[in-house]
Design an enzyme around this catalytic site. Structure first.
Site, PDB file in Angstrom:
ATOM      1  N   GLY A 138      95.789  17.687  24.325  1.00  0.00           N
ATOM      2  CA  GLY A 138      95.509  16.328  23.884  1.00  0.00           C
ATOM      3  C   GLY A 138      95.022  15.426  24.997  1.00  0.00           C
ATOM      4  O   GLY A 138      95.502  14.297  25.138  1.00  0.00           O
ATOM      5  N   THR A 178      83.799  12.483   7.671  1.00  0.00           N
ATOM      6  CA  THR A 178      83.444  12.572   6.262  1.00  0.00           C
ATOM      7  C   THR A 178      83.679  14.016   5.807  1.00  0.00           C
ATOM      8  O   THR A 178      83.877  14.908   6.635  1.00  0.00           O
ATOM      9  CB  THR A 178      81.967  12.190   6.046  1.00  0.00           C
ATOM     10  OG1 THR A 178      81.141  13.064   6.821  1.00  0.00           O
ATOM     11  CG2 THR A 178      81.708  10.743   6.447  1.00  0.00           C
ATOM     12  N   GLU A 215      83.971  12.147  27.421  1.00  0.00           N
ATOM     13  CA  GLU A 215      84.825  11.983  26.239  1.00  0.00           C
ATOM     14  C   GLU A 215      85.955  11.004  26.536  1.00  0.00           C
ATOM     15  O   GLU A 215      86.297  10.149  25.713  1.00  0.00           O
ATOM     16  CB  GLU A 215      85.402  13.327  25.806  1.00  0.00           C
ATOM     17  CG  GLU A 215      84.395  14.308  25.240  1.00  0.00           C
ATOM     18  CD  GLU A 215      85.054  15.588  24.765  1.00  0.00           C
ATOM     19  OE1 GLU A 215      86.219  15.528  24.319  1.00  0.00           O
ATOM     20  OE2 GLU A 215      84.420  16.653  24.854  1.00  0.00           O
ATOM     21  N   HIS A 240      83.401  14.884  19.010  1.00  0.00           N
ATOM     22  CA  HIS A 240      82.781  16.207  18.977  1.00  0.00           C
ATOM     23  C   HIS A 240      82.004  16.415  20.269  1.00  0.00           C
ATOM     24  O   HIS A 240      81.270  15.518  20.709  1.00  0.00           O
ATOM     25  CB  HIS A 240      81.840  16.323  17.775  1.00  0.00           C
ATOM     26  CG  HIS A 240      81.221  17.678  17.641  1.00  0.00           C
ATOM     27  ND1 HIS A 240      81.929  18.763  17.168  1.00  0.00           N
ATOM     28  CD2 HIS A 240      79.974  18.136  17.933  1.00  0.00           C
ATOM     29  CE1 HIS A 240      81.140  19.832  17.172  1.00  0.00           C
ATOM     30  NE2 HIS A 240      79.953  19.474  17.632  1.00  0.00           N
ATOM     31  N   GLU A 275      81.692  16.266   4.930  1.00  0.00           N
ATOM     32  CA  GLU A 275      80.754  17.201   5.519  1.00  0.00           C
ATOM     33  C   GLU A 275      81.045  17.319   7.006  1.00  0.00           C
ATOM     34  O   GLU A 275      81.005  16.324   7.737  1.00  0.00           O
ATOM     35  CB  GLU A 275      79.314  16.737   5.290  1.00  0.00           C
ATOM     36  CG  GLU A 275      78.276  17.774   5.693  1.00  0.00           C
ATOM     37  CD  GLU A 275      76.868  17.348   5.339  1.00  0.00           C
ATOM     38  OE1 GLU A 275      75.943  18.119   5.622  1.00  0.00           O
ATOM     39  OE2 GLU A 275      76.697  16.246   4.781  1.00  0.00           O
ATOM     40  N   ARG A 334      92.330  21.808  12.995  1.00  0.00           N
ATOM     41  CA  ARG A 334      92.459  22.185  11.601  1.00  0.00           C
ATOM     42  C   ARG A 334      91.316  21.566  10.807  1.00  0.00           C
ATOM     43  O   ARG A 334      90.949  20.411  11.047  1.00  0.00           O
ATOM     44  CB  ARG A 334      93.787  21.690  10.997  1.00  0.00           C
ATOM     45  CG  ARG A 334      95.032  22.241  11.658  1.00  0.00           C
ATOM     46  CD  ARG A 334      95.164  23.730  11.434  1.00  0.00           C
ATOM     47  NE  ARG A 334      95.266  24.074  10.021  1.00  0.00           N
ATOM     48  CZ  ARG A 334      95.208  25.323   9.550  1.00  0.00           C
ATOM     49  NH1 ARG A 334      95.016  26.325  10.398  1.00  0.00           N
ATOM     50  NH2 ARG A 334      95.302  25.553   8.266  1.00  0.00           N
TER      51      ARG A 334
END
Length: 226
Positions: free
Chosen positions: A12, A138, A171, A106, A140, A88
């Site tokens: 994390g 979302t 990030e 991402h 998708e 997940r």
């Protein structure tokens, strides 16, 4: 004060970056993991943040796990749910439940390289720049509205490890920024699925990798410019 729930599966490090940012107006209500051995739980506990484990292996289906996870999240009155290395795939029903208040990061410049192994794929594709994207989630996969991106060069001799480390540093910069914007009510998702950031400072200057630091001779081709 907005309540934030962070979901992790391992160390994390992005969760650590958000906690360390000490965002005004934000309260990290809890850190939840699907793995009891997630190292990030120790960091959260050491910083006085409540933790919980919802073990996906204890449930007969993805839907049952997501339902239990949502129950744990909702117990903390979450205004924002942050995925920080949560490994997940979430059901459509779960994603819709937190529509407009579920963020993910991402490791690529979406829509390029969705899915896994992004750094190796970027190297194999021969791209000159790579990066990271914070986006609203979302149904998708990796296609939600983009909040913020960071760009890094892909250097000669890079391997997956070196490029991953360079992206990860970015990030840790942009995820706290995205959360800060949300907490400050500065994010709006348009009907076209674009994210507008109120009062965002935009620099119109572009960039090129490698930088354009010289002018080629007339008629000459310069393969180093792009």
């Amino acid at each position: 004060m907005k309540s934030i729930v962070i979901l992790i599966s391992g160390r994390g490090s992005n969760m650590e970056a958000i906690v360390n940012a000490r965002i005004a107006g934000a309260r990290i209500a809890t850190v939840i993991s699907n793995r009891a051995d997630a190292k990030g739980l120790e960091f959260a506990a050491a910083h006085g943040i409540p933790t919980a484990v919802v073990d996906h292996k204890a449930f007969p289906s993805r839907e049952a796990f997501d339902s239990a996870l949502a129950e744990s999240i909702d117990a903390h009155g979450a205004d924002l749910v942050v995925l920080a290395g949560f490994m997940r795939v979430l059901t459509d029903a779960f994603v819709r439940r937190y529509d407009g208040r579920l963020l993910n990061i991402h490791p690529s410049l979406l829509p390029s390289f969705p899915g896994l192994h992004t750094h190796q794929r970027a190297i194999e594709a021969g791209v000159r720049v790579h990066g990271a994207t914070v986006h609203f989630v979302t149904p998708e996969l990796d296609c939600g509205p983009v909040v913020i991106q960071a760009v890094v060069p892909v250097l000669p001799g890079d391997d997956e490890g070196s490029l991953s480390a360079r992206v990860l540093r970015q990030e840790h910069r942009i995820y706290p920024q995205a959360v800060r914007w949300f907490v400050e009510d500065r994010l709006t998702i348009t009907a076209q699925g674009q994210v507008l950031v109120r009062d965002e400072a935009v620099d119109e200057a572009g960039w090129t990798i490698p930088s354009l630091d010289r002018t080629p001779e007339a008629g000459a081709c310069d393969s180093q410019q792009s």
